[in-house]
Each structure stands twice: as structure tokens, then as C-alpha cells.
Design a protein around this motif. Structure first.
Motif, PDB file in Angstrom:
ATOM      1  N   GLN A 229       0.828  -1.208   0.000  1.00 25.87           N
ATOM      2  CA  GLN A 229       0.000   0.000   0.000  1.00 25.87           C
ATOM      3  C   GLN A 229       0.862   1.257   0.000  1.00 25.87           C
ATOM      4  OE1 GLN A 229      -2.355  -0.694   3.485  1.00 25.87           O
ATOM      5  NE2 GLN A 229      -3.572  -2.314   2.533  1.00 25.87           N
ATOM      6  N   ALA A 230       1.925   1.265   0.804  1.00 25.98           N
ATOM      7  CA  ALA A 230       2.799   2.435   0.861  1.00 25.98           C
ATOM      8  C   ALA A 230       3.484   2.670  -0.474  1.00 25.98           C
ATOM      9  CB  ALA A 230       3.837   2.256   1.966  1.00 25.98           C
ATOM     10  N   LEU A 231       3.972   1.602  -1.095  1.00 30.05           N
ATOM     11  CA  LEU A 231       4.645   1.740  -2.387  1.00 30.05           C
ATOM     12  C   LEU A 231       3.664   2.148  -3.477  1.00 30.05           C
ATOM     13  CD1 LEU A 231       7.033  -1.321  -2.132  1.00 30.05           C
ATOM     14  CD2 LEU A 231       7.742   1.060  -2.411  1.00 30.05           C
ATOM     15  N   ALA A 232       2.453   1.613  -3.429  1.00 29.35           N
ATOM     16  CA  ALA A 232       1.444   1.976  -4.426  1.00 29.35           C
ATOM     17  C   ALA A 232       1.099   3.462  -4.323  1.00 29.35           C
ATOM     18  CB  ALA A 232       0.189   1.130  -4.233  1.00 29.35           C
ATOM     19  N   ALA A 233       0.945   3.957  -3.087  1.00 25.99           N
ATOM     20  CA  ALA A 233       0.635   5.372  -2.892  1.00 25.99           C
ATOM     21  C   ALA A 233       1.774   6.246  -3.389  1.00 25.99           C
ATOM     22  CB  ALA A 233       0.364   5.647  -1.415  1.00 25.99           C
ATOM     23  N   PHE A 234       3.000   5.830  -3.104  1.00 29.20           N
ATOM     24  CA  PHE A 234       4.160   6.626  -3.515  1.00 29.20           C
ATOM     25  C   PHE A 234       4.276   6.708  -5.032  1.00 29.20           C
ATOM     26  CE2 PHE A 234       8.612   6.662  -4.877  1.00 29.20           C
ATOM     27  CZ  PHE A 234       8.939   7.951  -4.473  1.00 29.20           C
TER      28      PHE A 234
END
Length: 555
Positions: A229-234
Motif C-alpha cells: 500500500q505504501a509503495l502503491a501510494a508513492f
């Protein structure tokens, strides 16, 4: 606040900076203020965030990359905050508060950021640390609070830095984020009444200043859903078109703690087990990251920052002289290592564990036994070699440094688009949209298309034969023309001829036999080669003339 003489990373970043300058007089005061922050970001080095779950060893890796034990690794106030390490002519710390004010502090006596700041932590937006380290001239390193922490405000700060809060608002509605969102991140100054001054920066504008453009994501043995989720948002927040692995690399930290018996094919070798596990994690995390590399952050930090001393090297020499049987028992566990009866004081052995762990101690002893006269400097290099840090640095240079112009421009365009959408003014949105479309039609903007092609190929969304996939990676990952063409040492005429030949091949491939996805990539690679040919011919003849038969080929 950037180093003296800073300029945009390349021609595309310069074009985006010109666009911001032109548009500032054609948009509202708040959007114009946001554009000013985008301009500051474009003139600064690439902003690389080191992120990951709590206790993954992020700060230790930050220290290794910078070459100084400056980021706090023990739990304290500063580990709850985003800290930006950037180049400066004088070493200092600036605490940036949510109202925009700053407070200057010196570093602690040990050279690091103080564990306690002596201010109300809830009023702090982030910390800016200025260091004279040369490595920071080309890359600002951003240390982040750990994801998965019970401290929700710390997690929110990291999520905002990685772009998660940018995705929470409705871009279509033109409404800016709520003041509650500002308070949650600890980085907003929005008035609860909504009666801000027109030039006050909202969350989107502030994100244009403190957000990251690239990320080094730290994982340990397991990859969890919040990592995705963090990588997708970034990636979604920093890509001007499709998100992908053009500005994200991951590392498998604490590689020495992986039980080799838990990884099939490791044959009892710890580093081989880590390498195989990193490959599996790379497959799991695609298309979010370009690669996953194993690293031992503790070992890298101790050797790169000078924490491993000559006194401790002499202690290792004493241990190397022990009987094999005794030494093997000592290296079974940390408890046995520190309590076993031997000539090296227990306190020294505790320090060795803190700096090298058992894996590094074992490797150092093996190096000493193989080469009894080895110097302390050579021992440092051996330990650095087995830490995996140099491979990480090389990959960062390949993925980030060569693409800095495109990465910074893409992130800036994403911020510009978000600022225009958040303005709530449809005419302003359309004006910005039209200006961006005109910019994307320029030759220097083609590298954004190349980054998209890299995303499609490296993520597996478009499948190509191995040699063609490697060619796409080579063309898109290098700044040097001879490296892009895979012809080191070739003459300009040879390079030009090869570029034109490959341009023709990829154009034919796009037209005959390629799937729609392959054709999309092929057209991008064709034009990349064609633009290289144009540049080489112009450099070789002093003329940018393009033969009529080729004039339409790059469009």
C-alpha cells in the motif's frame, strides 16, 4: 534551502521549471505559492526517502549511505519525525514547525541528531539536517518514521511523505483536503474555519516541498500488505503518467539473520539464502520496485561511519588466535559469545556484537586467519564488501541518478497537476492541463515515455524476449549515450549508425508481429533511438538536419 549553484537536473526539469514560472502569473495565489515550492524542489538534488516498517533498520541504512552516524537508531522523539539530510556549508539542524517557523539547533556532541529536541513534538512538521558530506550534493536522503508503529501520528507523517495523503482527496471535485487531515499528518497549517490567507500553503503545496521523488524501501524477511500500500501510494503520487518501478528500489535488510535452511537452494550459505529470498521478494513487489537487493545495514553502518575502531580490530585478532573448537562454540549465539571465558573482555565483545553482529565477527576472523597481516583499512573493506552496500549504491546510481531528470520532472508534473485540481477553478485546471500537454510534446519530454516503457516491461505488464527487455532497460536506465547504445568506446559515427539501425528495427517490430502492448513499447524505444541519432548527427555535423524520409519517424 539548496546548495549554492543548484540547477534543475536536466533539460526536462528545466522545461518544467519554465512552465511553473510562466504559469505563476496565470493562477490563483495559493496555486502560485505551490508552484514556487515545486520550483524549489526542481532546483534541489533528488529527494530519496528511506522508508519501511518499524524496526526494519531504516536509520541504520541512512547512516551507512551518508557515511556518518547522524540518524538516531534508538527509539526517541526524532524517530517519530521525518528528517531530511541535505548538503549545507555548515553542519546544523533546523526544526521546522507546522506554522512554518524554524528553530536552529546544533548536533549532539556525538555528531548525531539529539535524542530529545526540547520542543513540543506535536508542533513539529519535520527536521532538516544540513551536512557538509559530498554524497548529499546529488541526493537528499530522507529518514522516515516506521510504518506499522502504534504511534499513528508518526505513521501519518511517513504516509504523507510517500504520497498517501495526496490520494485521499477527490481530484475531480477540486476540493482540498480537510483541516483534520492536516492535523493528522502533523504537517498542515490549515485553519479549522477555512479562512486561510490566500498564500498559505495547504497540504498539497507543502507536499511539493517535503515529499519524496524516489524511495529506497526497506523490508526484512516478510513482505506485508502495508508495504504494498505504501509503495502503491508513492508511485501513484510521483508519476506523471503510469506508476511503476522507475523511482523505487527495495532492500532486504538484516540479510545475515535469514536462516539458510529456510530458503530452498541456499545450500547452508547465509548470503546465498538472502540473495534468493530477495529475488522472490522482487517478484512479489513488482511492479512497485525496480529490484530488491540484500544488505546488512548494521555492518555497512559500522564500516562506513568509522564506528568499527582499531581497538576492536585488535580484539578480533585475539579471537582469531583461539582454538577452533572454542571459537565455534562462542559463535553459536550472542549470549555464549559475550559470556565465554577468554582474553577479550566481555565489554569489548558486547561492542563487537553491537557493531558487527555474529555474521560480521565470523567474517572478520576468517579474513584475519587467511591474511594474518591484514591492515585495519583492508579489514574494513572486506566487511563493507560482505555488507552488500556497494551493490545497493550501484543500483541507486543506475535506477535513480541516470534518471534524475525524468524522475524529478515527473514528480513535479504530478504536483503541478494536483495543485491545479485542488484549486477548485476549472479554468485554472484547463490552463495548466494545456500547458503540460504542450510540454509533453517536446523532444526532451520523451524520457517520460521511456520511463513508462520501463514500467511496462520490468513489471511484466508487457512481455518481451529477454534480449529485447534488456535493451529497453539499457536505453532507459543510462544517461551516457554509449551506455544507452551498448557500445562503449565507439566513435560518434558508429553510435549514430547503430542508433538509426535500431530505430528502424523497433519501428518494423511495432508494425509487424507485435502485440498492442509490445507495439506501444516499441514505438517509444524507436523514438528514443531516433532522438539519439538526431543528437549524434547534430553533434557530428553541426547541423540538426533530418533527411525527409525520417522526419515523420519519431512522431
Amino acid at each position: 534551502m539548496t546548495a549554492d549553484g543548484d540547477r534543475p537536473a536536466g533539460p526536462l526539469s528545466a522545461s518544467v521549471a519554465d512552465l511553473c514560472t510562466r504559469l505563476r502569473g496565470q493562477v490563483g495565489p495559493r496555486t502560485a505559492a505551490g508552484f514556487t515550492e515545486v520550483l524549489r524542489r526542481l532546483e534541489a538534488p533528488l529527494q530519496v526517502a528511506v522508508a519501511g516498517r518499524i524496526k526494519s533498520g531504516k536509520s541504520t541504512l541512512v547512516n551507512a549511505l551518508i557515511g556518518r552516524r547522524v540518524a538516531p537508531t534508538a527509539v526517541g522523539e526524532c524517530t517519530r519525525l521525518v528528517t531530511r539530510f541535505q548538503y549545507g556549508t555548515v553542519d546544523r539542524i533546523e526544526i521546522v514547525f507546522t506554522d512554518g517557523t524554524r528553530q536552529v539547533q546544533p548536533f549532539a556532541p556525538d555528531g548525531g541528531i539529539p535524542a530529545e529536541l526540547g520542543v513540543d513534538i506535536d508542533r513539529v512538521s519535520h527536521i532538516e539536517a544540513y551536512l557538509t558530506n559530498a554524497v548529499l550534493r546529488d541526493m537528499t536522503v530522507i529518514d522516515t518514521p516506521g510504518l506499522g508503529s502504534l504511534d499513528s501520528s508518526s505513521v501519518a507523517r511517513t504516509q504523507q511523505l510517500l504520497g498517501a495523503t495526496r490520494l485521499s482527496g477527490s481530484l475531480d471535485s477540486g476540493e482540498s483536503e480537510s483541516s483534520e487531515g492536516s492535523r493528522d499528518t502533523g504537517d498542515g497549517a490549515a485553519s479549522p474555519t477555512g479562512s486561510e490567507e490566500p498564500d498559505t500553503l495547504d497540504d498539497t503545496s507543502r507536499g511539493a516541498l517535503v515529499g519524496a521523488e524516489a524511495v529506497l524501501y526497506v523490508v526484512t524477511q516478510g513482505v506485508r500488505s502495508d508495504d504494498h500500500q505504501a509503495l502503491a501510494a508513492f508511485t501513484a503520487a510521483t508519476a506523471s503518467r503510469e506508476p511503476g518501478p522507475v523511482n523505487a528500489v527495495a532492500v532486504l535488510n538484516k540479510a545475515d539473520t535469514i536462516p539458510p535452511e529456510s530458503v530452498e537452494g541456499a545450500d547452508g550459505d547465509v548470503w546465498k539464502a538472502a540473495t534468493l529470498l530477495a529475488r522472490k521478494q522482487a517478484a512479489v513487489l513488482r511492479p512497485r520496485v525496480a529490484d530488491v537487493l540484500p544488505v546488512i545495514g548494521l555492518l555497512a553502518e559500522s564500516t562506513e561511519t568509522g564506528a568499527f575502531t582499531p581497538t576492536e580490530a585488535e580484539a578480533l585478532r585475539t579471537l582469531a588466535a583461539l582454538d577452533d573448537a572454542d571459537l565455534e562454540v562462542m559463535l553459536v549465539s550472542a549470549d555464549i559469545f559475550t559470556t565465554w571465558d577468554c582474553d577479550v573482555p566481555s565489554g569489548v565483545r558486547v561492542r563487537l556484537l553491537e557493531k558487527l553482529d555474529l555474521f560480521g565477527i565470523r567474517h572478520a576472523i576468517e579474513a584475519i586467519r587467511t591474511e594474518p597481516q591484514i591492515t585495519v583499512g583492508a579489514l574494513h573493506r572486506r566487511l563493507l564488501d560482505v555488507s552488500g552496500l556497494e551493490a545497493v549504491r550501484a543500483r541507486l546510481a543506475e535506477v535513480f541518478a541516470a534518471r534524475a531528470d525524468g524522475i524529478k520532472a515527473a514528480a513535479a508534473l504530478a504536483s503541478i497537476t494536483a495543485l491545479a485540481h485542488d484549486s477548485g477553478d476549472r479554468a485554472e485546471r484547463q490552463r495548466v492541463h494545456d500547458a503540460i500537454e504542450m510540454l509533453l510534446a517536446r523532444p526532451e519530454a520523451h524520457q517520460l515515455r521511456v520511463l513508462e516503457a520501463l514500467t511496462l516491461v520490468t513489471s511484466g505488464a508487457v512481455e518481451l524476449a529477454e534480449d529485447l527487455a534488456e535493451e529497453v532497460l539499457r536505453v532507459g536506465s543510462n544517461a551516457d549515450v554509449s551506455a544507452q547504445l551498448g557500445m562503449p568506446g565507439a566513435t560518434p559515427d558508429q553510435l549514430a549508425a547503430h542508433a538509426l539501425e535500431r530505430a528502424g528495427w523497433w519501428r518494423s517490430f511495432a508494425s509487424f508481429g507485435a502485440t498492442p502492448g509490445q507495439a506501444r513499447v516499441a514505438h517509444v524505444v524507436h523514438r528514443a533511438y531516433f532522438l539519439l541519432w538526431q543528437r549524434l548527427k547534430a553533434q557530428g555535423t553541426g547541423s540538426g538536419h533530418v533527411p525527409p524520409a525520417q522526419q515523420g519517424a519519431g512522431r
